[in-house]
Design an enzyme around this catalytic site. Structure first.
Site, short mmCIF file in Angstrom:
data_model
loop_
_atom_site.label_atom_id
_atom_site.label_comp_id
_atom_site.label_asym_id
_atom_site.label_seq_id
_atom_site.Cartn_x
_atom_site.Cartn_y
_atom_site.Cartn_z
CG HIS A 1 7.49 -14.51 -40.85
ND1 HIS A 1 8.14 -13.95 -39.61
CD2 HIS A 1 6.56 -15.40 -40.63
CE1 HIS A 1 7.31 -14.59 -38.52
NE2 HIS A 1 6.28 -15.50 -39.01
CB THR B 1 17.20 -13.18 -38.43
OG1 THR B 1 16.31 -14.10 -37.70
CG2 THR B 1 16.51 -11.95 -38.69
#
Length: 143
Positions: free
Chosen positions: A117, A93
């Site tokens: 994402h 991330t």
């Protein structure tokens, strides 16, 4: 290994950098097929609804603001172990922790503007796909 579907968003920062094609090519080269794709400009309501599980977290308002700051590409990807494969392609991330050659290492600038994402499980994928696509928008890719 099972054929799965997973959900992907190419976020506003990556769209603004014109790397949509480069990111999609990485999915395809890894054996994932695009079975649905569209560009959308999320409303505040849509972004807040999609990320509702984070509504009590400190970063929620900034996340919604970022996700509505420009158009995004929402996609459904299909392939062997698609959820895991997509997560590996994306990288950590935080792009500073992402392995070299991953999407986030190559295209993201921060943990907030991290390019993509991807669903974290098959259950999340099913929910996220249904949030943006009707069953008739998903195309079978036999070849």
């Amino acid at each position: 290994m099972a054929v799965q579907r997973t959900f992907s968003i190419i976020k506003p920062d990556a769209v603004a950098k014109n790397v949509i094609g480069e990111i999609t090519t990485r999915f395809e080269k890894a054996g994932l097929r695009v079975v649905a794709s569209k560009m959308v400009q999320l409303s505040e309501r849509e972004a807040a609804g999609f990320y509702a599980e984070h509504s009590e977290r400190g970063f929620f308002k900034d996340l919604v603001a970022f996700m509505t700051s420009g158009p995004v590409i929402v996609q459904v990807l299909e392939g062997e172990d698609a959820v895991l494969k997509n997560r590996e392609l994306m990288g950590a991330t935080n792009p500073k922790e992402a392995a070299p050659g991953t999407i986030r290492a190559d295209f993201a600038v921060s943990i907030d503007e991290n390019a993509v994402h991807g669903s974290d499980s098959e259950a999340s994928a099913a929910r996220e796909i249904a949030y943006f696509f009707s069953a008739t928008e998903l195309c079978a890719r036999i070849r």
